[in-house]
Design a protein around this motif. Structure first.
Motif, PDB file in Angstrom:
ATOM      1  N   ASN A 123       0.889  -1.121  -0.150  1.00  9.23           N
ATOM      2  CA  ASN A 123       0.020  -0.028  -0.070  1.00  9.23           C
ATOM      3  C   ASN A 123       0.988   1.135  -0.044  1.00  9.23           C
ATOM      4  OD1 ASN A 123       0.903   0.449   2.516  1.00  9.23           O
ATOM      5  ND2 ASN A 123      -1.016  -0.366   3.445  1.00  9.23           N
ATOM      6  N   GLU A 124       0.132   2.415  -0.004  1.00  8.96           N
ATOM      7  CA  GLU A 124       0.851   3.744  -0.176  1.00  8.96           C
ATOM      8  C   GLU A 124       1.931   3.779   1.039  1.00  8.96           C
ATOM      9  OE1 GLU A 124      -3.174   4.490   2.124  1.00  8.96           O
ATOM     10  OE2 GLU A 124      -2.470   3.517   0.422  1.00  8.96           O
ATOM     11  N   ASN A 125       1.769   3.158   2.430  1.00 17.17           N
ATOM     12  CA  ASN A 125       2.692   3.199   3.588  1.00 17.17           C
ATOM     13  C   ASN A 125       3.944   1.977   3.318  1.00 17.17           C
ATOM     14  OD1 ASN A 125       1.481   5.285   4.933  1.00 17.17           O
ATOM     15  ND2 ASN A 125      -0.169   3.651   5.604  1.00 17.17           N
ATOM     16  N   GLY A 126       3.965   1.322   2.222  1.00 21.88           N
ATOM     17  CA  GLY A 126       4.810   0.244   2.066  1.00 21.88           C
ATOM     18  C   GLY A 126       4.675  -0.834   2.657  1.00 21.88           C
ATOM     19  N   ILE A 127       3.396  -1.024   3.191  1.00 24.45           N
ATOM     20  CA  ILE A 127       3.004  -2.369   3.961  1.00 24.45           C
ATOM     21  C   ILE A 127       2.316  -3.537   2.992  1.00 24.45           C
ATOM     22  CG2 ILE A 127       1.648  -3.207   5.728  1.00 24.45           C
ATOM     23  CD1 ILE A 127       1.891  -0.577   7.257  1.00 24.45           C
ATOM     24  N   THR A 128       2.892  -4.693   3.240  1.00 23.75           N
ATOM     25  CA  THR A 128       2.245  -5.650   2.183  1.00 23.75           C
ATOM     26  C   THR A 128       0.921  -5.786   2.623  1.00 23.75           C
ATOM     27  OG1 THR A 128       4.396  -6.777   2.385  1.00 23.75           O
ATOM     28  CG2 THR A 128       2.371  -8.104   1.494  1.00 23.75           C
ATOM     29  N   VAL A 129       0.010  -5.609   1.507  1.00 24.21           N
ATOM     30  CA  VAL A 129      -1.396  -6.068   1.713  1.00 24.21           C
ATOM     31  C   VAL A 129      -1.667  -7.462   1.841  1.00 24.21           C
ATOM     32  CG1 VAL A 129      -3.534  -5.759   0.229  1.00 24.21           C
ATOM     33  CG2 VAL A 129      -1.935  -3.878   0.231  1.00 24.21           C
ATOM     34  N   THR A 130      -2.467  -7.870   2.662  1.00 22.31           N
ATOM     35  CA  THR A 130      -3.016  -9.152   2.802  1.00 22.31           C
ATOM     36  C   THR A 130      -4.600  -9.144   2.743  1.00 22.31           C
ATOM     37  OG1 THR A 130      -2.896  -8.618   5.178  1.00 22.31           O
ATOM     38  CG2 THR A 130      -1.158  -9.707   4.187  1.00 22.31           C
ATOM     39  N   LEU A 131      -5.131  -9.988   1.930  1.00 23.12           N
ATOM     40  CA  LEU A 131      -6.565 -10.130   1.810  1.00 23.12           C
ATOM     41  C   LEU A 131      -6.894 -11.443   1.905  1.00 23.12           C
ATOM     42  CD1 LEU A 131      -6.868  -7.530  -1.142  1.00 23.12           C
ATOM     43  CD2 LEU A 131      -7.910  -7.403   1.051  1.00 23.12           C
ATOM     44  N   PRO A 132      -8.044 -11.790   2.710  1.00 23.26           N
ATOM     45  CA  PRO A 132      -8.416 -13.320   2.519  1.00 23.26           C
ATOM     46  C   PRO A 132      -8.849 -13.802   1.270  1.00 23.26           C
ATOM     47  CG  PRO A 132      -9.926 -12.138   3.943  1.00 23.26           C
ATOM     48  CD  PRO A 132      -8.899 -10.980   3.184  1.00 23.26           C
ATOM     49  N   GLY A 133      -8.157 -14.970   0.729  1.00 18.51           N
ATOM     50  CA  GLY A 133      -8.636 -15.447  -0.505  1.00 18.51           C
ATOM     51  C   GLY A 133      -7.742 -14.762  -1.606  1.00 18.51           C
ATOM     52  N   ILE A 134      -7.113 -13.935  -1.525  1.00 14.39           N
ATOM     53  CA  ILE A 134      -6.480 -13.234  -2.631  1.00 14.39           C
ATOM     54  C   ILE A 134      -4.908 -13.430  -2.621  1.00 14.39           C
ATOM     55  CG2 ILE A 134      -6.148 -11.212  -3.991  1.00 14.39           C
ATOM     56  CD1 ILE A 134      -9.082 -10.534  -3.205  1.00 14.39           C
ATOM     57  N   GLU A 135      -4.346 -13.871  -3.370  1.00 10.84           N
ATOM     58  CA  GLU A 135      -2.959 -13.920  -3.302  1.00 10.84           C
ATOM     59  C   GLU A 135      -2.425 -12.476  -3.802  1.00 10.84           C
ATOM     60  OE1 GLU A 135      -0.673 -16.495  -2.858  1.00 10.84           O
ATOM     61  OE2 GLU A 135      -2.192 -17.860  -2.424  1.00 10.84           O
ATOM     62  N   THR A 136      -1.628 -12.085  -2.852  1.00 10.45           N
ATOM     63  CA  THR A 136      -0.695 -10.447  -2.863  1.00 10.45           C
ATOM     64  C   THR A 136       0.670 -10.696  -3.030  1.00 10.45           C
ATOM     65  OG1 THR A 136      -0.942 -10.282  -0.484  1.00 10.45           O
ATOM     66  CG2 THR A 136      -2.574  -9.237  -1.816  1.00 10.45           C
ATOM     67  N   VAL A 137       1.061 -11.881  -2.710  1.00 12.31           N
ATOM     68  CA  VAL A 137       2.686 -12.049  -2.815  1.00 12.31           C
ATOM     69  C   VAL A 137       2.613 -13.389  -3.682  1.00 12.31           C
ATOM     70  CG1 VAL A 137       4.814 -12.696  -1.656  1.00 12.31           C
ATOM     71  CG2 VAL A 137       3.037 -11.140  -0.685  1.00 12.31           C
ATOM     72  N   VAL A 138       3.153 -13.348  -4.734  1.00 12.98           N
ATOM     73  CA  VAL A 138       3.431 -14.210  -5.768  1.00 12.98           C
ATOM     74  C   VAL A 138       4.990 -14.433  -6.287  1.00 12.98           C
ATOM     75  CG1 VAL A 138       1.065 -14.267  -6.557  1.00 12.98           C
ATOM     76  CG2 VAL A 138       2.673 -12.871  -7.755  1.00 12.98           C
ATOM     77  N   THR A 139       5.289 -15.489  -6.657  1.00 13.00           N
ATOM     78  CA  THR A 139       6.798 -15.780  -7.312  1.00 13.00           C
ATOM     79  C   THR A 139       6.350 -16.330  -8.751  1.00 13.00           C
ATOM     80  OG1 THR A 139       7.653 -16.336  -5.263  1.00 13.00           O
ATOM     81  CG2 THR A 139       8.900 -17.022  -7.263  1.00 13.00           C
ATOM     82  N   VAL A 140       6.605 -15.538  -9.793  1.00 11.44           N
ATOM     83  CA  VAL A 140       6.651 -15.885 -11.228  1.00 11.44           C
ATOM     84  C   VAL A 140       7.880 -15.830 -11.891  1.00 11.44           C
ATOM     85  CG1 VAL A 140       4.267 -14.937 -11.068  1.00 11.44           C
ATOM     86  CG2 VAL A 140       6.201 -13.307 -11.816  1.00 11.44           C
ATOM     87  N   ALA A 141       7.812 -16.319 -13.206  1.00 11.50           N
ATOM     88  CA  ALA A 141       9.015 -16.225 -14.054  1.00 11.50           C
ATOM     89  C   ALA A 141       9.125 -14.841 -14.675  1.00 11.50           C
ATOM     90  CB  ALA A 141       8.693 -17.150 -15.257  1.00 11.50           C
ATOM     91  N   ASP A 142      10.369 -14.493 -14.903  1.00 14.70           N
ATOM     92  CA  ASP A 142      10.553 -13.107 -15.199  1.00 14.70           C
ATOM     93  C   ASP A 142       9.724 -12.651 -16.669  1.00 14.70           C
ATOM     94  OD1 ASP A 142      12.617 -13.586 -13.584  1.00 14.70           O
ATOM     95  OD2 ASP A 142      14.283 -13.328 -15.107  1.00 14.70           O
ATOM     96  N   GLU A 143       9.507 -13.626 -17.392  1.00 10.31           N
ATOM     97  CA  GLU A 143       8.437 -13.047 -18.542  1.00 10.31           C
ATOM     98  C   GLU A 143       7.017 -12.934 -18.228  1.00 10.31           C
ATOM     99  OE1 GLU A 143       9.394 -17.511 -18.679  1.00 10.31           O
ATOM    100  OE2 GLU A 143      10.506 -15.685 -18.853  1.00 10.31           O
ATOM    101  N   LEU A 144       6.652 -13.452 -16.963  1.00  5.72           N
ATOM    102  CA  LEU A 144       5.516 -13.119 -16.501  1.00  5.72           C
ATOM    103  C   LEU A 144       5.284 -11.936 -15.514  1.00  5.72           C
ATOM    104  CD1 LEU A 144       4.186 -16.843 -16.026  1.00  5.72           C
ATOM    105  CD2 LEU A 144       3.619 -15.458 -18.009  1.00  5.72           C
ATOM    106  N   ALA A 145       6.255 -11.257 -15.528  1.00 10.37           N
ATOM    107  CA  ALA A 145       6.146 -10.329 -14.291  1.00 10.37           C
ATOM    108  C   ALA A 145       5.292  -9.127 -14.630  1.00 10.37           C
ATOM    109  CB  ALA A 145       7.604  -9.841 -13.813  1.00 10.37           C
ATOM    110  N   ASP A 146       5.321  -8.467 -15.510  1.00 20.86           N
ATOM    111  CA  ASP A 146       4.797  -7.585 -15.933  1.00 20.86           C
ATOM    112  C   ASP A 146       3.317  -7.693 -16.004  1.00 20.86           C
ATOM    113  OD1 ASP A 146       7.151  -5.819 -15.996  1.00 20.86           O
ATOM    114  OD2 ASP A 146       7.184  -6.068 -18.295  1.00 20.86           O
ATOM    115  N   ALA A 147       2.785  -8.674 -16.505  1.00 19.89           N
ATOM    116  CA  ALA A 147       1.521  -8.980 -16.754  1.00 19.89           C
ATOM    117  C   ALA A 147       0.959  -9.259 -15.149  1.00 19.89           C
ATOM    118  CB  ALA A 147       1.102 -10.306 -17.612  1.00 19.89           C
ATOM    119  N   THR A 148       1.563 -10.167 -14.208  1.00 16.07           N
ATOM    120  CA  THR A 148       0.964 -10.362 -13.196  1.00 16.07           C
ATOM    121  C   THR A 148       1.238  -9.107 -12.093  1.00 16.07           C
ATOM    122  OG1 THR A 148       2.096 -12.506 -13.463  1.00 16.07           O
ATOM    123  CG2 THR A 148       1.504 -11.954 -11.068  1.00 16.07           C
ATOM    124  N   ALA A 149       2.353  -8.042 -12.253  1.00 10.98           N
ATOM    125  CA  ALA A 149       2.064  -6.873 -11.674  1.00 10.98           C
ATOM    126  C   ALA A 149       0.962  -6.033 -12.013  1.00 10.98           C
ATOM    127  CB  ALA A 149       3.411  -6.140 -11.842  1.00 10.98           C
TER     128      ALA A 149
END
Length: 90
Positions: free
Chosen positions: A8-34
Motif C-alpha cells: 500500500n501507500e505506506n509500503g506495507i504488504t497488503v493481505t486479503l483473505p482468499g487473494i494472493e498478494t505475494v506471488v513468485t513468477v517467471a521473469d517473462e510473466l512479471a509485468d502481466a502479473t504486476a
C-alpha cells in the motif's frame, strides 16, 4: 524467478483473505502479473480502508462535528492508484 508483492501507500504488504498478494513468477510473466495485482486486489483493499475511514468519521460525529468533517475529508486518501508492486529476485 521474481517475487512480486502488492504494497500500500505506506509500503506495507497488503493481505486479503482468499487473494494472493505475494506471488513468485517467471521473469517473462512479471509485468502481466504486476498489472493484475494492481487491479482487483488493490481496489478491494482500498475499498476496505475507505469503509473503515467512513465508519471512523461517523463515530467522530460525521458531518455534524469538525472532527467528523475532517475525518470524512480523508476518506479519499485510500486510493488504489497509490499502491505499487515491489519486485525481488529469487
Amino acid at each position: 524467478m521474481i517475487q512480486l508483492r502488492l504494497v500500500n501507500e505506506n509500503g506495507i504488504t497488503v493481505t486479503l483473505p482468499g487473494i494472493e498478494t505475494v506471488v513468485t513468477v517467471a521473469d517473462e510473466l512479471a509485468d502481466a502479473t504486476a498489472a493484475s495485482l494492481l487491479g482487483e486486489p488493490a481496489e478491494v483493499d482500498a475499498a476496505i480502508w475507505r469503509q473503515v475511514a467512513r465508519e471512523h468519521a461517523e463515530a467522530l460525529g460525521g458531518k455534524e462535528t469538525i472532527n467528523g468533517q475532517s475525518a470524512l475529508a480523508k476518506v479519499g486518501n485510500h486510493d488504489a492508484r497509490r499502491y505499487r508492486v515491489t519486485r525481488t529476485a529469487t
